[in-house]
Design a protein around this motif. Structure first.
Motif, PDB file in Angstrom:
ATOM      1  N   ASP A   1      -3.019   0.057  -5.961  1.00  0.00           N
ATOM      2  CA  ASP A   1      -1.773   0.642  -5.443  1.00  0.00           C
ATOM      3  C   ASP A   1      -1.198   1.677  -6.412  1.00  0.00           C
ATOM      4  OD1 ASP A   1      -1.102  -1.262  -7.333  1.00  0.00           O
ATOM      5  OD2 ASP A   1       0.618  -2.056  -6.235  1.00  0.00           O
TER       6      ASP A   1
ATOM      7  N   GLU B   1       6.274   0.351  -1.164  1.00  0.00           N
ATOM      8  CA  GLU B   1       7.618  -0.138  -0.810  1.00  0.00           C
ATOM      9  C   GLU B   1       7.755  -1.603  -1.193  1.00  0.00           C
ATOM     10  OE1 GLU B   1       7.852   0.512   3.389  1.00  0.00           O
ATOM     11  OE2 GLU B   1       7.510   2.675   3.178  1.00  0.00           O
TER      12      GLU B   1
ATOM     13  N   GLU C   1      10.817   5.800  -6.958  1.00  0.00           N
ATOM     14  CA  GLU C   1      12.005   6.018  -6.116  1.00  0.00           C
ATOM     15  C   GLU C   1      12.645   4.691  -5.738  1.00  0.00           C
ATOM     16  OE1 GLU C   1      13.282   8.933  -3.846  1.00  0.00           O
ATOM     17  OE2 GLU C   1      12.976   9.511  -5.948  1.00  0.00           O
TER      18      GLU C   1
ATOM     19  N   ASP D   1       0.832  -1.215   0.000  1.00  0.00           N
ATOM     20  CA  ASP D   1       0.000   0.000   0.000  1.00  0.00           C
ATOM     21  C   ASP D   1       0.861   1.258   0.000  1.00  0.00           C
ATOM     22  OD1 ASP D   1      -2.280  -1.468  -0.050  1.00  0.00           O
ATOM     23  OD2 ASP D   1      -2.745  -1.255   2.085  1.00  0.00           O
ATOM     24  N   ARG D   2       2.046   1.163   0.600  1.00  0.00           N
ATOM     25  CA  ARG D   2       2.930   2.337   0.613  1.00  0.00           C
ATOM     26  C   ARG D   2       3.803   2.411  -0.633  1.00  0.00           C
ATOM     27  NH1 ARG D   2       3.725   0.812   6.256  1.00  0.00           N
ATOM     28  NH2 ARG D   2       5.638  -0.256   5.659  1.00  0.00           N
TER      29      ARG D   2
ATOM     30  N   THR E   1      -1.880   5.008  -6.711  1.00  0.00           N
ATOM     31  CA  THR E   1      -2.194   6.407  -6.379  1.00  0.00           C
ATOM     32  C   THR E   1      -0.941   7.253  -6.631  1.00  0.00           C
ATOM     33  OG1 THR E   1      -1.443   6.215  -4.097  1.00  0.00           O
ATOM     34  CG2 THR E   1      -3.718   5.601  -4.522  1.00  0.00           C
ATOM     35  N   PRO E   2      -1.101   8.565  -6.861  1.00  0.00           N
ATOM     36  CA  PRO E   2       0.062   9.410  -7.150  1.00  0.00           C
ATOM     37  C   PRO E   2       1.153   9.255  -6.095  1.00  0.00           C
ATOM     38  CG  PRO E   2      -1.942  10.672  -7.477  1.00  0.00           C
ATOM     39  CD  PRO E   2      -2.359   9.333  -6.908  1.00  0.00           C
ATOM     40  N   GLU E   3       0.737   9.144  -4.846  1.00  0.00           N
ATOM     41  CA  GLU E   3       1.674   8.994  -3.726  1.00  0.00           C
ATOM     42  C   GLU E   3       2.504   7.702  -3.837  1.00  0.00           C
ATOM     43  OE1 GLU E   3       1.936  11.239  -1.373  1.00  0.00           O
ATOM     44  OE2 GLU E   3       3.174  10.139   0.086  1.00  0.00           O
ATOM     45  N   THR E   4       1.816   6.571  -4.003  1.00  0.00           N
ATOM     46  CA  THR E   4       2.558   5.294  -4.053  1.00  0.00           C
ATOM     47  C   THR E   4       3.357   5.197  -5.349  1.00  0.00           C
ATOM     48  OG1 THR E   4       0.741   4.084  -5.058  1.00  0.00           O
ATOM     49  CG2 THR E   4       0.871   4.030  -2.663  1.00  0.00           C
TER      50      THR E   4
ATOM     51  N   ARG F   1       4.909   7.595  -6.828  1.00  0.00           N
ATOM     52  CA  ARG F   1       6.165   8.311  -6.590  1.00  0.00           C
ATOM     53  C   ARG F   1       7.124   7.413  -5.793  1.00  0.00           C
ATOM     54  NH1 ARG F   1       5.225  12.604  -3.236  1.00  0.00           N
ATOM     55  NH2 ARG F   1       3.437  13.139  -4.513  1.00  0.00           N
ATOM     56  N   THR F   2       6.598   6.793  -4.733  1.00  0.00           N
ATOM     57  CA  THR F   2       7.448   5.910  -3.922  1.00  0.00           C
ATOM     58  C   THR F   2       7.993   4.759  -4.768  1.00  0.00           C
ATOM     59  OG1 THR F   2       6.031   6.398  -2.051  1.00  0.00           O
ATOM     60  CG2 THR F   2       7.548   4.558  -1.795  1.00  0.00           C
TER      61      THR F   2
END
Ligand code: ADP
Length: 184
Positions: free
Chosen positions: A132, A58, A143, A55-56, A134-137, A139-140
């Motif tokens: 999974d 990672e 990275e 979900d994050r 979403t713009p946030e995940t 980006r992660t």
């Protein structure tokens, strides 16, 4: 005997291409992302441990995956060959896999890196709408890819196993290039 490792950033099209090739070659398509997503959906112990990491955006901890890959490559259907998609995703997974294959007396033909520019990846991932994604995940995950997965490309380059394919083309063209690489 075809044994392939698919590398490439999230959104590069690994899953789609690996699936197609596996069907043509009649060998198992082993996607750690799919295995993990179905474990999450089925709420298995593996899924429950993996979900928060996924979900994050990672990587899930290696110890959740290493035995699983060992077991999977030991299955009878994997004797005919396989396509690994989403594994290895960091250098320690790549070293683990190298040892595992030695133990199994198997060699992989090559590791294929599907290259796609970042801005195209973003568009594709945002358009695909997986839970999974979403713009946030996203980006992660990009990275994580740059820091942990990109070094895996060098790992295979050093072993002269790396093949690079331009993934920023229509799906059919990418499939054709992949087939040429495999036949060569
Ligand atoms: P994508 O298609 O975006 O590359 P995947 O479907 O391969 O994504 O994987 C989805 C998620 O599953 C990853 O973001 C990660 O959390 C987890 N995952 C998949 N494979 C691995 C792996 N080899 N090691 C650690 N985590 C993994």
């Amino acid at each position: 005997m075809t044994r392939l490792i698919f590398l490439g950033p999230p959104g590069a099209g690994k899953g789609t291409q690996a699936q197609r090739l596996a069907e043509v070659l009649r060998i198992p398509h082993i996607s750690t992302g799919e295995i993990l997503r179905s474990a999450v959906a089925d709420k298995t112990p593996l899924g429950q441990k993996a979900q928060a990491y996924m979900d994050r955006g990672e990587l899930v901890p290696d110890e959740l995956l290493l035995d699983l890959i060992g077991d999977r490559l030991n299955q009878p259907d994997a004797e005919k060959g396989w396509i690994l998609d989403g594994f290895p995703r960091n250098v320690s997974q790549a070293s683990f896999l190298e040892k595992l294959l030695q133990e199994l007396n198997q060699t992989c033909n090559c590791a294929i890196n599907l290259e796609v520019p970042d801005e195209i990846l973003l568009d594709r991932l945002l358009g695909r709408g997986r839970l999974d994604d979403t713009p946030e995940t996203i980006r992660t995950r990009l990275e994580v890819y740059r820091h942990q997965t990109a070094p895996v490309i060098e790992f295979y380059r050093e072993r002269a196993l790396l093949r690079i394919i331009d993934g920023d083309r229509p799906m059919e063209e990418v499939t054709d290039s992949l087939e040429q690489v495999i036949m060569s």
